[in-house]
Write an enzyme that holds these catalytic residues in place. Structure first.
Site, short mmCIF file in Angstrom:
data_model
loop_
_atom_site.label_atom_id
_atom_site.label_comp_id
_atom_site.label_asym_id
_atom_site.label_seq_id
_atom_site.Cartn_x
_atom_site.Cartn_y
_atom_site.Cartn_z
N HIS A 199 0.81 -1.21 0.00
CA HIS A 199 0.00 0.00 0.00
C HIS A 199 0.85 1.27 0.00
O HIS A 199 1.89 1.35 0.64
CB HIS A 199 -0.96 0.00 1.20
N ASP A 200 0.40 2.24 -0.77
CA ASP A 200 0.96 3.59 -0.82
C ASP A 200 2.35 3.68 -1.46
O ASP A 200 3.03 4.71 -1.34
CB ASP A 200 1.00 4.22 0.59
N GLY A 206 5.20 -1.13 2.50
CA GLY A 206 4.36 0.05 2.31
C GLY A 206 5.13 1.36 2.27
O GLY A 206 6.20 1.50 2.85
#
Length: 265
Positions: free
Chosen positions: A122-123, A140
Site C-alpha cells: 500500500h501507498d 508500504g
C-alpha cells in the site's frame, strides 16, 4: 461495447473498460475498475478495488491488482491503485491499493517492466521506466524514482526511498534510502559504485557522468560527513553547468532523508 471479453471472464457491469480492452479466460474485473484503450489482461487475473489502469498495458496471468492493503488498520476506506500507460506486469504480481494513513493511493507510472512475483504494498509510488526483476518486494510507503532497476529478490523496508537511475544487485536488503545513481548490494545494502553504464545508455554526456563520479567520490570515497559531502556536491555545477539538474536532484534527495533512516553508505 467491449468485444474481447472471454466467455469465462467475470466483468462487473459497472466496470469501465475501453472497447479495445482484452480480458482473458477466468479473469475477474470488479465494479470500480477502469481500464484504458489497448490494455490486455491475461487469464486468471483479478482486478478489484478502486483501480484505474491506463493505455496499452500488458497484464499477464495470475496477477492480483487492487486488493485491500495488508494493514490491520485498514477499515474499508475507498483507497486507490492507479497504473499508468505501457507497463508490462508479469505473472503473479500483487499490487495493493493505498491506505488512509498516507495518500490513499498506490501509484505506478508509465513504461515500467515488472517481472514475476513483484509485490507493491500500500501507498508505494513508482515512477517511470523502472525495471523490477523477479520477486522484488516493496513494503508500504516506498517511493521509487524514474529509471531505477531492482535485481531479483530485492526486499525494501517500509518508507524507504529509491533514487532515480539507481540499481540494486540480486538479493539486496534495503533498510535505508538509496540515493540517485547509486548501485548497491548486500544484506543490509552497501554502496558499490554508480550506475555509469545505465547513464551512458540513457544518453548522459561525459560531463554529466563526470559530475556523477564526483558525487560518488564525495559521498563514498573521501570519508566525509554527509553535510560536508553535500556542500562539495553543491559546488559541482559551478564548473559543470550541464550537471545542474543532476546535482539538484541529488541534493534534494539527501535533504529529505530522515536522520533515523539515513542513506545507504
Amino acid at each position: 461495447m467491449v468485444t474481447a471479453i472471454h466467455a469465462t471472464a467475470l466483468v462487473d457491469p459497472a466496470a469501465q473498460l475501453d472497447s479495445s480492452v482484452t480480458i482473458g479466460p477466468y479473469s475477474i474485473i470488479g465494479p470500480h475498475v477502469k481500464i484504458g484503450a489497448g490494455t490486455t489482461v491475461g487469464p486468471h487475473v483479478v482486478i478489484e478495488g478502486h483501480t484505474t489502469i491506463g493505455r496499452d498495458n500488458r497484464i499477464f496471468q495470475f496477477s492480483s491488482l487492487g486488493a485491500i492493503p495488508q494493514d490491520k488498520k485498514y477499515a474499508g476506506e475507498p483507497c486507490e491503485l492507479i497504473i499508468g500507460d505501457r507497463n508490462t506486469i508479469r505473472e503473479f504480481c500483487t499490487f495493493n491499493i493505498g491506505s488512509p494513513g498516507d495518500l490513499g493511493v498506490t501509484r505506478v507510472g508509465d513504461d515500467n517492466w515488472l517481472m514475476a512475483y513483484v509485490h507493491l504494498a500500500h501507498d508505494c509510488q513508482v515512477g517511470n521506466n523502472t525495471i523490477f526483476a523477479n520477486n522484488t518486494q516493496l513494503a508500504g510507503h516506498v517511493h521509487v524514482g524514474d529509471w531505477a532497476i531492482f535485481g531479483g529478490f530485492t526486499v525494501v523496508h517500509q518508507f524507504v526511498r529509491i533514487g532515480a537511475h539507481s540499481m540494486t544487485a540480486m538479493c539486496t536488503l534495503l533498510f535505508a534510502d538509496l540515493p540517485p545513481f547509486v548501485m548497491c548490494q548486500g544484506q543490509p545494502a552497501v554502496a558499490r559504485s554508480m550506475n555509469f553504464e545505465g547513464l551512458r545508455r540513457r544518453g548522459f554526456s561525459p560531463d554529466r557522468i563526470s559530475a556523477v563520479k564526483a558525487m560518488h567520490k564525495a559521498l563514498y570515497r573521501d570519508d566525509l560527513t554527509l553535510q560536508v559531502a553535500m556542500e562539495r556536491i553543491a559546488g559541482l555545477s559551478e564548473n559543470n553547468p550541464e550537471s545542474l539538474l543532476d546535482v539538484q536532484m541529488m541534493l534534494s534527495f539527501l535533504e529529505q532523508s530522515s536522520p533515523q533512516r539515513g542513506i545507504v553508505r
